[in-house]
Design an enzyme around this catalytic site. Structure first.
Site, PDB file in Angstrom:
ATOM      1  N   ARG A 263       1.281   7.344  33.748  1.00 40.02           N
ATOM      2  CA  ARG A 263       2.782   7.515  34.244  1.00 40.02           C
ATOM      3  C   ARG A 263       3.274   8.484  34.185  1.00 40.02           C
ATOM      4  O   ARG A 263       3.742   9.157  34.737  1.00 40.02           O
ATOM      5  CB  ARG A 263       3.529   7.052  32.070  1.00 40.02           C
ATOM      6  CG  ARG A 263       3.254   5.682  32.269  1.00 40.02           C
ATOM      7  CD  ARG A 263       4.550   5.324  30.791  1.00 40.02           C
ATOM      8  NE  ARG A 263       4.045   5.725  30.179  1.00 40.02           N
ATOM      9  CZ  ARG A 263       3.136   4.598  29.344  1.00 40.02           C
ATOM     10  NH1 ARG A 263       3.317   3.408  29.768  1.00 40.02           N
ATOM     11  NH2 ARG A 263       2.682   4.581  27.950  1.00 40.02           N
ATOM     12  N   PHE A 279       7.501  -4.985  37.471  1.00 40.11           N
ATOM     13  CA  PHE A 279       6.580  -5.315  35.394  1.00 40.11           C
ATOM     14  C   PHE A 279       6.621  -4.193  34.522  1.00 40.11           C
ATOM     15  O   PHE A 279       5.582  -3.669  33.718  1.00 40.11           O
ATOM     16  CB  PHE A 279       5.178  -5.827  35.140  1.00 40.11           C
ATOM     17  CG  PHE A 279       4.239  -6.826  35.813  1.00 40.11           C
ATOM     18  CD1 PHE A 279       5.059  -8.400  35.902  1.00 40.11           C
ATOM     19  CD2 PHE A 279       3.725  -6.835  37.031  1.00 40.11           C
ATOM     20  CE1 PHE A 279       4.390  -9.430  36.472  1.00 40.11           C
ATOM     21  CE2 PHE A 279       3.611  -7.782  38.545  1.00 40.11           C
ATOM     22  CZ  PHE A 279       3.674  -8.951  37.556  1.00 40.11           C
ATOM     23  N   ASP A 301      10.860  -7.334  35.735  1.00 39.38           N
ATOM     24  CA  ASP A 301      10.254  -8.006  34.713  1.00 39.38           C
ATOM     25  C   ASP A 301      11.706  -8.493  34.646  1.00 39.38           C
ATOM     26  O   ASP A 301      12.611  -9.328  34.827  1.00 39.38           O
ATOM     27  CB  ASP A 301      10.562  -6.214  33.193  1.00 39.38           C
ATOM     28  CG  ASP A 301       9.687  -6.610  32.358  1.00 39.38           C
ATOM     29  OD1 ASP A 301       8.348  -6.168  31.993  1.00 39.38           O
ATOM     30  OD2 ASP A 301       9.281  -7.890  31.348  1.00 39.38           O
ATOM     31  N   ASP A 351       1.822  -3.964  37.608  1.00 36.95           N
ATOM     32  CA  ASP A 351       1.047  -3.622  36.084  1.00 36.95           C
ATOM     33  C   ASP A 351       1.214  -4.807  35.465  1.00 36.95           C
ATOM     34  O   ASP A 351       2.129  -4.482  34.365  1.00 36.95           O
ATOM     35  CB  ASP A 351       2.246  -2.528  35.566  1.00 36.95           C
ATOM     36  CG  ASP A 351       1.194  -1.798  33.323  1.00 36.95           C
ATOM     37  OD1 ASP A 351      -0.082  -2.692  33.757  1.00 36.95           O
ATOM     38  OD2 ASP A 351       1.998  -1.312  33.118  1.00 36.95           O
ATOM     39  N   CYS A 391      -4.665  -5.434  33.481  1.00 41.35           N
ATOM     40  CA  CYS A 391      -5.222  -4.763  31.935  1.00 41.35           C
ATOM     41  C   CYS A 391      -6.177  -6.136  31.456  1.00 41.35           C
ATOM     42  O   CYS A 391      -7.032  -6.995  29.694  1.00 41.35           O
ATOM     43  CB  CYS A 391      -4.252  -4.706  31.525  1.00 41.35           C
ATOM     44  SG  CYS A 391      -3.606  -6.123  31.321  1.00 41.35           S
TER      45      CYS A 391
HETATM   46  N1  SAH Z   1       4.295  -1.201  32.665  1.00 40.89           N
HETATM   47  C1  SAH Z   1       5.130  -0.846  31.481  1.00 40.89           C
HETATM   48  C2  SAH Z   1       3.289  -2.417  30.868  1.00 40.89           C
HETATM   49  C3  SAH Z   1       4.112  -3.751  31.248  1.00 40.89           C
HETATM   50  S1  SAH Z   1       3.567  -4.714  30.138  1.00 40.89           S
HETATM   51  C4  SAH Z   1       4.647  -0.250  31.216  1.00 40.89           C
HETATM   52  O1  SAH Z   1       3.967   1.022  30.817  1.00 40.89           O
HETATM   53  O2  SAH Z   1       5.286   0.406  29.665  1.00 40.89           O
HETATM   54  C5  SAH Z   1       3.659  -6.350  30.993  1.00 40.89           C
HETATM   55  C6  SAH Z   1       5.410  -7.128  31.310  1.00 40.89           C
HETATM   56  O3  SAH Z   1       5.142  -8.308  32.465  1.00 40.89           O
HETATM   57  C7  SAH Z   1       5.802  -7.376  30.323  1.00 40.89           C
HETATM   58  O4  SAH Z   1       6.901  -6.175  30.081  1.00 40.89           O
HETATM   59  C8  SAH Z   1       6.366  -8.832  30.262  1.00 40.89           C
HETATM   60  O5  SAH Z   1       7.359  -8.738  30.254  1.00 40.89           O
HETATM   61  C9  SAH Z   1       6.198  -8.796  31.684  1.00 40.89           C
HETATM   62  N2  SAH Z   1       5.423  -9.950  32.476  1.00 40.89           N
HETATM   63  C10 SAH Z   1       5.204 -10.962  32.648  1.00 40.89           C
HETATM   64  N3  SAH Z   1       5.052 -11.584  33.186  1.00 40.89           N
HETATM   65  C11 SAH Z   1       6.016 -11.386  34.297  1.00 40.89           C
HETATM   66  C12 SAH Z   1       6.392 -12.245  35.608  1.00 40.89           C
HETATM   67  N4  SAH Z   1       6.156 -13.219  35.544  1.00 40.89           N
HETATM   68  N5  SAH Z   1       7.441 -11.804  36.341  1.00 40.89           N
HETATM   69  C13 SAH Z   1       7.664 -10.387  35.760  1.00 40.89           C
HETATM   70  N6  SAH Z   1       7.441  -9.676  34.149  1.00 40.89           N
HETATM   71  C14 SAH Z   1       6.932  -9.881  33.780  1.00 40.89           C
END
Ligand code: SAH
Length: 447
Positions: A263, A279, A301, A351, A391
């Site tokens: 980040r 995401f 998200d 992500d 991940c």
């Molecule tokens: N980058 C973030 C962490 C991401 S975790 C950070 O630094 O805090 C992955 C995220 O993807 C979650 O918030 C989850 O709600 C979202 N997610 C999962 N599947 C998804 C989809 N198909 N479309 C949009 N968001 C999704």
């Protein structure tokens, strides 16, 4: 203001059953009498214990190799038999087909991972002192590398990689969150909570044992206060940015600590750029990009709760809301829509959640990664930057790079790798446990 939904799974925890380890019933020299060796060679390929034989896990011939390389898991397929009718969570000696001592391990009858290693030393006793020393060692690593200097949040115990299979402990200021994902760690939960209380003196230890891996271990989900009182607001201050952490109902233990350093890198790349953060969860990368001077940040998200929390975090940091747009949508669809609308960006962050928890899901996951990366490349302006992550434990770094290369090829762009990214240093990786290196990322500049 909308209040996020709170999932309450609070269940009272059972008192610890103590350690039923079989150390005292084990021959010290680790050798089996010849007649017992013969019994074991002839034993049926079953996990049913031979009650009269020496207690412990006996491996099939030629299946002790990964243990000799100090890999901490024993899969059910490697086990010849389990003697002594132990219960899940018990500490057992692991022996080769020839009866040689290999390790002390936590047994789980209900998992494909039949045992997870606590110690390779025969003279070790798996007791309170053992756990105190392992936890103290994990805390010392974080201290030695000054990992608390820039953030009030960090991973204090990273399971197998800190020598404690199945135990994750995350710190958010004065609050610790424990996540238990194995029968062995479950047996020692109260012991570990007492040690953490003694060594870290938190105001609260909260248990978030509701990850998917628990189901694979045959353990019930558990979510509730273990020690102290949970404050109304839990916050983490990371590189000067404040984030609300919902330890009760948020994802993982409430926050994605593993992306901390990544980040910070994003902030340095955001100046005067139009940013798309896919995401986004509670806005981690988005807030850094805004502080780094991004012209605009569109964050997507699927979770409405996460987005509401992201907006609160933006306000909490006094950042310019006019430059931020939040969208609740499925990223796979949203990227197509943006493409069809002719939108483009200078910096795109992808992500996604874990598409492949194990290698068995790799093929399906690869399609998902290719899809979003291909769309990401298409939405980038020339000279733009794609920061893309996986991940998934089931996707290696090498495979991930190949998938992204395929996406670039199909999108018709040339791209260079500028940085290779991993989880931050509070997620160390045990050399003998490469599975610990689950997070990989690429910073790519498109020509
Ligand atoms: N980058 C973030 C962490 C991401 S975790 C950070 O630094 O805090 C992955 C995220 O993807 C979650 O918030 C989850 O709600 C979202 N997610 C999962 N599947 C998804 C989809 N198909 N479309 C949009 N968001 C999704």
């Amino acid at each position: 203001m909308i209040t996020p939904k709170i999932k309450s799974h609070s269940t009272p925890h059972r008192p610890s059953q103590g350690n039923r380890d079989f150390r005292n019933r084990t021959k010290r020299d680790g050798k089996l009498p010849d007649e017992q060796k013969n019994i074991l060679r002839g034993a049926p390929k079953t996990h049913t214990g031979v009650a009269t034989a020496q207690p412990g896990i006996i491996l099939k011939a030629e299946r002790g190799k990964s243990l000799l390389r100090r890999h901490p898991w024993i899969f059910s397929g490697a086990v010849e038999c389990v003697n002594g009718a132990p219960a899940s969570g018990d500490t057992l000696p692991v022996r080769s087909a020839q009866g040689e001592f290999l390790a002390w391990a936590a047994y789980n009858a209900g998992s494909q991972i039949t045992a997870r290693i606590w110690s390779w030393r025969e003279e070790e006793t798996i007791n309170v002192e053992f756990f105190r020393s392992k936890i103290a060692n994990a805390l010392a690593l974080r201290r030695d590398f000054k990992l608390a200097d820039k953030s009030s949040g960090m991973r204090l115990v990273h399971a197998e990689s800190d020598g404690l299979p199945g135990l994750v402990v995350d710190q958010y200021g004065d609050v610790l969150v424990m996540q238990i994902g194995s029968a062995g760690a479950e047996r020692w939960r109260d012991t570990c909570a007492d040690i953490l209380q003694e060594l870290c003196k938190p105001t609260c230890i909260y248990e978030r044992s509701d990850s998917d891996s628990r189901t694979l271990e045959g353990l019930e989900p558990r979510n509730g206060v273990l020690r102290g009182t949970l404050p109304d607001n839990v916050e983490v201050v990371e590189n000067g940015l404040r984030f609300n952490v919902d330890v009760v109902a948020g994802q993982k233990t409430g926050f994605y600590l593993d992306q901390r350093d990544n980040r910070a890198l994003t902030e340095t790349l955001a100046q005067d750029r139009d940013v798309l953060n896919c995401f986004c969860y509670t806005g981690g990368f988005s807030l850094y990009a805004l502080r780094g001077g991004a012209k605009s940040v569109l964050s997507i998200d699927a979770s409405g709760d996460a987005l509401r929390s992201a907006e609160e975090n933006l306000a909490r940091n006094g950042l310019d809301a006019a430059r931020a747009e939040w969208q609740e949508a499925d990223v796979f669809l949203a990227l197509r829509k943006l493409r069809d609308q002719g939108r483009s960006f200078d910096l795109i962050i992808l992500d996604p959640p874990k598409f492949a928890p194990t290698a068995a899901f790799a093929e399906k996951a690869a399609r998902g990664y290719k899809d979003i990366n291909l769309l990401g490349f298409k939405l980038l302006r020339p000279g733009g930057i794609l920061i893309t992550y996986s991940c998934s434990g089931g996707i290696s770094e090498d495979l991930f790079q190949k998938i992204v290369a395929g996406a670039a090829l199909d999108a018709g762009v040339d791209a260079q790798i500028v940085h290779r990214l991993h989880a931050s240093a509070d997620h160390p990786v045990l050399l003998s446990f490469p599975e610990g290196a689950y997070l990989k990322g690429l910073v790519l500049r498109v020509g």
